[in-house]
Design a protein around this motif. Structure first.
Motif, short mmCIF file in Angstrom:
data_model
loop_
_atom_site.label_atom_id
_atom_site.label_comp_id
_atom_site.label_asym_id
_atom_site.label_seq_id
_atom_site.Cartn_x
_atom_site.Cartn_y
_atom_site.Cartn_z
N ASP A 198 38.72 35.74 45.37
CA ASP A 198 38.84 36.28 44.02
C ASP A 198 39.31 37.71 44.21
OD1 ASP A 198 38.01 34.18 42.29
OD2 ASP A 198 35.94 34.53 42.89
N ILE A 199 40.42 38.04 43.59
CA ILE A 199 41.00 39.37 43.77
C ILE A 199 40.72 40.17 42.51
CG2 ILE A 199 43.14 40.64 44.15
CD1 ILE A 199 44.13 38.03 45.61
N PRO A 200 39.95 41.23 42.63
CA PRO A 200 39.56 42.01 41.44
C PRO A 200 40.77 42.65 40.75
CG PRO A 200 38.40 42.80 43.42
CD PRO A 200 39.40 41.78 43.86
N HIS A 201 40.74 42.55 39.43
CA HIS A 201 41.76 43.21 38.62
C HIS A 201 41.14 43.43 37.24
CE1 HIS A 201 45.43 43.89 36.31
NE2 HIS A 201 45.94 44.27 37.47
N PRO A 202 41.38 44.58 36.62
CA PRO A 202 40.73 44.88 35.35
C PRO A 202 41.24 44.07 34.15
CG PRO A 202 42.22 46.65 35.95
CD PRO A 202 42.17 45.71 37.12
N ALA A 214 43.02 40.78 34.39
CA ALA A 214 43.19 39.34 34.56
C ALA A 214 42.33 38.86 35.73
CB ALA A 214 44.66 39.00 34.83
N LYS A 215 41.97 37.60 35.67
CA LYS A 215 41.27 36.99 36.80
C LYS A 215 42.35 36.48 37.77
CE LYS A 215 38.11 33.39 38.18
NZ LYS A 215 37.36 32.21 37.81
N ILE A 216 42.23 36.86 39.02
CA ILE A 216 43.20 36.45 40.04
C ILE A 216 42.45 35.71 41.14
CG2 ILE A 216 44.97 37.19 41.67
CD1 ILE A 216 45.26 39.77 40.00
N THR A 217 42.89 34.49 41.41
CA THR A 217 42.26 33.68 42.44
C THR A 217 43.34 33.19 43.40
OG1 THR A 217 40.70 32.91 40.74
CG2 THR A 217 40.67 31.77 42.85
N LEU A 218 43.03 33.24 44.68
CA LEU A 218 43.95 32.78 45.72
C LEU A 218 43.38 31.49 46.31
CD1 LEU A 218 46.46 33.29 47.47
CD2 LEU A 218 45.01 34.69 48.96
N PHE A 219 44.21 30.45 46.36
CA PHE A 219 43.83 29.15 46.90
C PHE A 219 44.77 28.77 48.03
CE2 PHE A 219 42.66 28.95 42.40
CZ PHE A 219 41.37 28.46 42.45
#
Length: 81
Positions: free
Chosen positions: A6-10, A12-17
């Protein structure tokens, strides 16, 4: 499909799979989502994929969310919904 981060961003939610020989970058904001697929053959590691998430890319993706919202609202308006 394996979740890598899970990549923090103010904004949007960002997820790497990782899935099926590809990295998937999933961005979510409200009811909208965008998914980008990057072949594992095009990068050397998930760190390379994270490097793609620079400010220019994220600004464009966030602007695209605004366009998506506008397009959906226009469709609702055209059909009086």
């Amino acid at each position: 499909m394996r979740q890598l981060a899970d990549i923090p961003h103010p904004e949007a939610k960002i997820t790497l799979f990782s899935w099926n020989g590809k990295y998937l970058i999933k961005l979510e904001k409200g009811p909208f989502e965008q998914t980008y697929k990057v072949s594992e053959l095009d990068v050397t590691s998930d760190d390379d994929v994270r490097a793609l998430l620079d400010s220019e890319f994220l600004q464009a993706a966030l602007a695209r969310f605004t366009g998506m919202r506008t397009d959906l609202q226009a469709a609702f308006d055209r059909h009086d919904l």
